[in-house]
Motif scaffolding. Structure first.
Motif, PDB file in Angstrom:
ATOM      1  N   SER A 352       0.819  -1.222   0.000  1.00  0.00           N
ATOM      2  CA  SER A 352       0.000   0.000   0.000  1.00  0.00           C
ATOM      3  C   SER A 352       0.848   1.265   0.000  1.00  0.00           C
ATOM      4  CB  SER A 352      -0.926   0.019   1.223  1.00  0.00           C
ATOM      5  OG  SER A 352      -0.172  -0.021   2.427  1.00  0.00           O
ATOM      6  N   ASN A 353       2.164   1.125  -0.066  1.00  0.00           N
ATOM      7  CA  ASN A 353       3.017   2.314  -0.144  1.00  0.00           C
ATOM      8  C   ASN A 353       3.460   2.531  -1.579  1.00  0.00           C
ATOM      9  OD1 ASN A 353       5.017   0.365  -0.512  1.00  0.00           O
ATOM     10  ND2 ASN A 353       5.575   0.372   1.644  1.00  0.00           N
ATOM     11  N   GLY A 354       4.236   3.573  -1.782  1.00  0.00           N
ATOM     12  CA  GLY A 354       4.600   3.940  -3.141  1.00  0.00           C
ATOM     13  C   GLY A 354       5.734   3.157  -3.733  1.00  0.00           C
ATOM     14  N   LEU A 355       6.425   2.303  -2.964  1.00  0.00           N
ATOM     15  CA  LEU A 355       7.580   1.567  -3.455  1.00  0.00           C
ATOM     16  C   LEU A 355       7.373   0.074  -3.229  1.00  0.00           C
ATOM     17  CD1 LEU A 355      10.489   1.642  -4.613  1.00  0.00           C
ATOM     18  CD2 LEU A 355      11.306   1.773  -2.226  1.00  0.00           C
ATOM     19  N   ILE A 356       7.555  -0.718  -4.273  1.00  0.00           N
ATOM     20  CA  ILE A 356       7.428  -2.168  -4.128  1.00  0.00           C
ATOM     21  C   ILE A 356       8.628  -2.853  -4.771  1.00  0.00           C
ATOM     22  CG2 ILE A 356       4.903  -2.078  -4.172  1.00  0.00           C
ATOM     23  CD1 ILE A 356       5.074  -3.296  -7.022  1.00  0.00           C
ATOM     24  N   THR A 357       8.865  -4.094  -4.370  1.00  0.00           N
ATOM     25  CA  THR A 357       9.886  -4.935  -4.976  1.00  0.00           C
ATOM     26  C   THR A 357       9.210  -5.899  -5.940  1.00  0.00           C
ATOM     27  OG1 THR A 357      11.271  -4.811  -2.995  1.00  0.00           O
ATOM     28  CG2 THR A 357      11.728  -6.610  -4.543  1.00  0.00           C
ATOM     29  N   VAL A 358       9.677  -5.914  -7.171  1.00  0.00           N
ATOM     30  CA  VAL A 358       9.063  -6.743  -8.205  1.00  0.00           C
ATOM     31  C   VAL A 358       9.580  -8.166  -8.094  1.00  0.00           C
ATOM     32  CG1 VAL A 358       8.766  -7.043 -10.675  1.00  0.00           C
ATOM     33  CG2 VAL A 358       8.821  -4.762  -9.709  1.00  0.00           C
ATOM     34  N   LYS A 359       8.657  -9.136  -8.124  1.00  0.00           N
ATOM     35  CA  LYS A 359       9.023 -10.544  -8.016  1.00  0.00           C
ATOM     36  C   LYS A 359       8.558 -11.361  -9.223  1.00  0.00           C
ATOM     37  CE  LYS A 359       8.763 -10.456  -2.959  1.00  0.00           C
ATOM     38  NZ  LYS A 359       8.092 -11.051  -1.759  1.00  0.00           N
ATOM     39  N   ASP A 360       7.284 -11.238  -9.571  1.00  0.00           N
ATOM     40  CA  ASP A 360       6.699 -12.085 -10.601  1.00  0.00           C
ATOM     41  C   ASP A 360       6.727 -11.414 -11.963  1.00  0.00           C
ATOM     42  OD1 ASP A 360       6.060 -13.999  -8.669  1.00  0.00           O
ATOM     43  OD2 ASP A 360       4.177 -12.965  -8.182  1.00  0.00           O
ATOM     44  N   VAL A 361       6.909 -12.215 -12.993  1.00  0.00           N
ATOM     45  CA  VAL A 361       6.875 -11.718 -14.363  1.00  0.00           C
ATOM     46  C   VAL A 361       5.446 -11.288 -14.715  1.00  0.00           C
ATOM     47  CG1 VAL A 361       7.177 -12.383 -16.776  1.00  0.00           C
ATOM     48  CG2 VAL A 361       8.784 -13.184 -15.049  1.00  0.00           C
ATOM     49  N   GLY A 362       5.304 -10.189 -15.444  1.00  0.00           N
ATOM     50  CA  GLY A 362       3.977  -9.717 -15.839  1.00  0.00           C
ATOM     51  C   GLY A 362       3.913  -8.210 -15.963  1.00  0.00           C
ATOM     52  N   GLN A 363       2.680  -7.690 -16.007  1.00  0.00           N
ATOM     53  CA  GLN A 363       2.432  -6.259 -16.107  1.00  0.00           C
ATOM     54  C   GLN A 363       2.084  -5.690 -14.732  1.00  0.00           C
ATOM     55  OE1 GLN A 363      -0.636  -5.599 -18.990  1.00  0.00           O
ATOM     56  NE2 GLN A 363       0.563  -6.385 -20.714  1.00  0.00           N
ATOM     57  N   TYR A 364       2.605  -4.489 -14.454  1.00  0.00           N
ATOM     58  CA  TYR A 364       2.352  -3.821 -13.177  1.00  0.00           C
ATOM     59  C   TYR A 364       1.730  -2.448 -13.437  1.00  0.00           C
ATOM     60  CZ  TYR A 364       5.040  -7.403 -10.760  1.00  0.00           C
ATOM     61  OH  TYR A 364       5.470  -8.606 -10.241  1.00  0.00           O
ATOM     62  N   LYS A 365       0.683  -2.143 -12.641  1.00  0.00           N
ATOM     63  CA  LYS A 365       0.049  -0.821 -12.672  1.00  0.00           C
ATOM     64  C   LYS A 365      -0.195  -0.375 -11.234  1.00  0.00           C
ATOM     65  CE  LYS A 365      -3.542  -1.954 -15.157  1.00  0.00           C
ATOM     66  NZ  LYS A 365      -4.804  -1.823 -15.918  1.00  0.00           N
ATOM     67  N   CYS A 366      -0.400   0.910 -11.071  1.00  0.00           N
ATOM     68  CA  CYS A 366      -0.714   1.431  -9.745  1.00  0.00           C
ATOM     69  C   CYS A 366      -1.689   2.599  -9.875  1.00  0.00           C
ATOM     70  CB  CYS A 366       0.557   1.866  -8.998  1.00  0.00           C
ATOM     71  SG  CYS A 366       1.334   3.355  -9.681  1.00  0.00           S
ATOM     72  N   ARG A 367      -2.313   2.975  -8.776  1.00  0.00           N
ATOM     73  CA  ARG A 367      -3.165   4.165  -8.695  1.00  0.00           C
ATOM     74  C   ARG A 367      -3.286   4.569  -7.228  1.00  0.00           C
ATOM     75  NH1 ARG A 367      -9.410   2.220  -9.884  1.00  0.00           N
ATOM     76  NH2 ARG A 367      -9.434   0.364  -8.573  1.00  0.00           N
ATOM     77  N   LYS A 368      -3.720   5.800  -7.003  1.00  0.00           N
ATOM     78  CA  LYS A 368      -3.878   6.293  -5.645  1.00  0.00           C
ATOM     79  C   LYS A 368      -5.352   6.333  -5.271  1.00  0.00           C
ATOM     80  CE  LYS A 368      -1.106   9.061  -3.621  1.00  0.00           C
ATOM     81  NZ  LYS A 368      -0.362  10.239  -3.112  1.00  0.00           N
ATOM     82  N   GLU A 369      -5.624   6.001  -4.024  1.00  0.00           N
ATOM     83  CA  GLU A 369      -6.995   6.034  -3.533  1.00  0.00           C
ATOM     84  C   GLU A 369      -7.291   7.414  -2.963  1.00  0.00           C
ATOM     85  OE1 GLU A 369      -9.996   3.628  -0.500  1.00  0.00           O
ATOM     86  OE2 GLU A 369      -7.888   3.046  -0.685  1.00  0.00           O
ATOM     87  N   CYS A 370      -8.450   7.937  -3.334  1.00  0.00           N
ATOM     88  CA  CYS A 370      -8.829   9.290  -2.922  1.00  0.00           C
ATOM     89  C   CYS A 370     -10.252   9.303  -2.369  1.00  0.00           C
ATOM     90  CB  CYS A 370      -8.699  10.269  -4.088  1.00  0.00           C
ATOM     91  SG  CYS A 370      -7.099  10.239  -4.925  1.00  0.00           S
ATOM     92  N   GLY A 371     -10.485   8.589  -1.304  1.00  0.00           N
ATOM     93  CA  GLY A 371     -11.815   8.575  -0.687  1.00  0.00           C
ATOM     94  C   GLY A 371     -12.787   7.693  -1.433  1.00  0.00           C
ATOM     95  N   LYS A 372     -13.729   8.319  -2.130  1.00  0.00           N
ATOM     96  CA  LYS A 372     -14.778   7.577  -2.821  1.00  0.00           C
ATOM     97  C   LYS A 372     -14.383   7.122  -4.222  1.00  0.00           C
ATOM     98  CE  LYS A 372     -18.640   9.748  -0.414  1.00  0.00           C
ATOM     99  NZ  LYS A 372     -19.914  10.493  -0.564  1.00  0.00           N
ATOM    100  N   GLY A 373     -13.181   7.443  -4.630  1.00  0.00           N
ATOM    101  CA  GLY A 373     -12.735   7.037  -5.961  1.00  0.00           C
ATOM    102  C   GLY A 373     -11.226   6.958  -6.043  1.00  0.00           C
ATOM    103  N   PHE A 374     -10.728   6.822  -7.249  1.00  0.00           N
ATOM    104  CA  PHE A 374      -9.302   6.630  -7.476  1.00  0.00           C
ATOM    105  C   PHE A 374      -8.786   7.588  -8.533  1.00  0.00           C
ATOM    106  CE2 PHE A 374     -10.705   2.663  -5.716  1.00  0.00           C
ATOM    107  CZ  PHE A 374      -9.639   2.222  -4.947  1.00  0.00           C
TER     108      PHE A 374
END
Length: 557
Positions: A352-374
């Motif tokens: 849930s933080n802004g930095l992750i360590t990549v492990k599995d092969v594939g596509q990665y996306k992210c977004r921020k949560e802003c209350g009732k939407g993203f």
């Protein structure tokens, strides 16, 4: 005296309205009649139908809507497109209240949280294939993806002014669900999903019907500013497209053999009504098919700003997610992983933080949560992990080399066995076949030749007589019946050893009928296999048989 009242109703009945939604406002009247006048934020509109369609709404559509029929005015309805809760300052709020008091003469509950930006819903609904237009009687699958358990979701369709529930096929393993979308008799239909006992929902997908052979197909999801989009000119039945002309607001913008008009980066100036004219032939049905032409329906394209987008970047420790344009109330991050071979299988990661360590092969996306939407989804980062694949590749190479070595050993053994078998067969050939090989150095070996008629007890009629080889090598030839018999080995139609000729070839010589001894086989030559090339084959011309015969004749005289 009839009493009636007007009200404005929103369809579909969304708990929240998100940017990009297609919504319809209905002027409901009991006892009323057309025509209808619409009023938006106190200003009259030219639209006169009892329903008002709003395509791909944005915060610009926020405000108060009223309708008037037969001199009666409806109660106001406030439309608010869900936003990042950016609060207007005091001056803007006072100005808004003043406008509302003048236009409505009543105290209205209008959300003061008018957005300067907008949000995306919690779940995503999108077609598995195709765009926003399909032919009459056609249907397609829509795929639902959400962060939580999809068993608690239900889906609906709005056709005209009626809403129907749809069957939802949930795949728990893939964390996705599918609904079948069809228009039936409606000209357009809006599909959406909601979470049970919660105010969470997906985006809405609107599909439109055409009865023409040629279709202009825009994307089924809203066109976002700054992103690419494609408009396709499609002919029903999949014929060969020879030429396509694209129009914007009835003005030609592209003419080519390509069936797609591509906008690299969409912007507000791209808004408009698009159509296409196609020249085509059904050559896949008949090589001599006639050339045909046709026009499509016009389709409205509306480019919207959309929510601020998150951004993925690489760092020394993994992947970094950021959202420079998101407000301060957007705090936590959501990360998603999608396999390379299945774009509709999306898994939410635990980080849930802004930095992750990549492990599995594939596509990665992210977004921020802003209350009732993203916020908007970030760009896609593809991780292939070639270092992780090296051990697998090395193991595959070693296995291949091992199999190759085993194969070579097996071939070598097979060839060795074949050589041994060949040698054994060569040995067998010394005594097999149509001819019998004579071993001249072996005193115990015998050569058999066909004998004629015989009266001797040592000779069988038409049989074989063993010709014992003495210490000398010689050639045996047929001796005529006139020759004197000397011992059991000589007689009528027998053989006489000609010791003076060194040869390994035996021949049966035929003669004229007058000269042929009784019991001699019919003519021809019988050649026996040679052992040494030191022996000279005896021919008819050089045969000592004639000399022996002449000498015998002289003695008789």
């Amino acid at each position: 005296m009839s009493v009636f009242f007007l009200s404005v109703t929103l369809l579909p009945k969304f708990p929240q309205v998100f940017v990009g939604d297609d919504v319809t406002l209905i002027c409901n009247c009991k006892g009323g009649s057309k025509p209808t006048t619409w009023i938006f934020n106190g200003a009259s509109q030219t639209h006169e139908d009892y329903s008002k369609l709003l395509i791909a709404v944005t915060p610009k559509n926020n405000g108060v809507y009223e309708c008037v029929q037969g001199g009666k005015r409806s109660d106001p309805y406030t439309l608010t497109v869900l936003s990042m809760n950016t609060i207007l300052n005091v001056h803007d709020r006072l100005f808004l209240l003043l406008c509302l008091m003048i236009s409505l003469s009543l105290s209205l509950s209008l959300s003061l949280s008018l957005s300067l930006s907008d949000l995306e819903p919690h779940a995503q609904l999108s077609p598995s294939v195709g765009g926003a237009v399909m032919t009459k009687g056609d249907g397609r699958n829509l795929v639902l993806q959400a962060d939580d358990d999809l068993k608690n979701w239900s889906c609906f369709v709005l056709r005209g002014v009626s809403t129907f529930s749809l069957a939802l096929d949930v795949d728990e393993k893939m964390n996705r669900a599918v609904i079948f979308a069809e228009l039936k008799e409606a000209e357009r239909a809006t599909f959406f999903c909601k979470k049970k006992k919660a105010d969470l929902r997906s985006n809405a997908v609107t599909l439109k019907k055409t009865e023409l052979m040629v279709m202009l197909v825009p994307p089924a999801i809203p066109a976002l500013q700054g992103e690419p989009l494609a408009l396709r000119c499609v002919v029903w039945g999949g014929p060969e497209l020879e030429k396509a002309i694209f129009y914007k607001d009835k003005t030609p913008i592209q003419s080519s053999a390509e069936d797609t008009y591509t906008i690299t980066k969409a912007k507000q100036s791209d808004n408009g009504n698009y159509s296409c004219h196609a020249t085509y032939r059904f050559s896949h049905i008949s090589a001599g098919a006639a050339r045909k032409e046709g026009d499509s329906d016009a389709q409205e394209l509306k480019v919207i700003g959309g929510p601020p987008a998150a951004v993925i970047s690489e760092s020394s420790n993994g992947l970094q997610c950021s959202c420079p344009d998101c407000p301060a109330n957007c705090t936590s991050y959501h990360w998603y992983h999608t396999p390379l071979n299945d774009p509709f299988t999306r898994k939410k990661l635990s980080e849930s933080n802004g930095l992750i360590t990549v492990k599995d092969v594939g596509q990665y996306k992210c977004r921020k949560e802003c209350g009732k939407g993203f916020s908007r989804f970030s760009n896609v980062y593809i991780y292939k992990d070639t270092a992780h694949l090296m051990p697998i590749l090395l193991a595959a190479i070693l296995i291949f080399l091992g199999l190759l070595i085993v194969l070579l050993i097996a071939l070598k053994r097979r060839r060795g066995g074949s050589a041994i078998q060949e040698t054994e067969r060569d040995k067998d050939k010394k005594t097999g076949g149509d001819y019998e090989q004579i071993q001249l150095k072996d005193k115990d070996k015998a050569v058999y030749h066909t004998l004629g008629e015989s009266t001797s007890k040592d000779r069988a009629e038409g049989g074989y007589e063993p010709l014992q080889k003495r210490e000398e090598e010689g050639v045996y030839h047929t001796v005529g019946p006139e020759g004197p018999g000397e011992g059991q080995s000589e007689g009528k139609g027998g053989y006489e050893a000609l010791k003076s000729v060194k040869a390994d070839v035996y021949q049966t010589l035929s003669s004229d009928d007058s000269k042929k001894p009784a019991g001699e086989a019919e003519g021809g030559y019988e050649q026996l296999p040679q052992k040494d090339k030191d022996y000279e084959a005896v021919t008819v011309e050089d045969s000592p048989y004639e000399e022996v015969k002449k000498q015998t004749d002289k003695e008789k005289e």
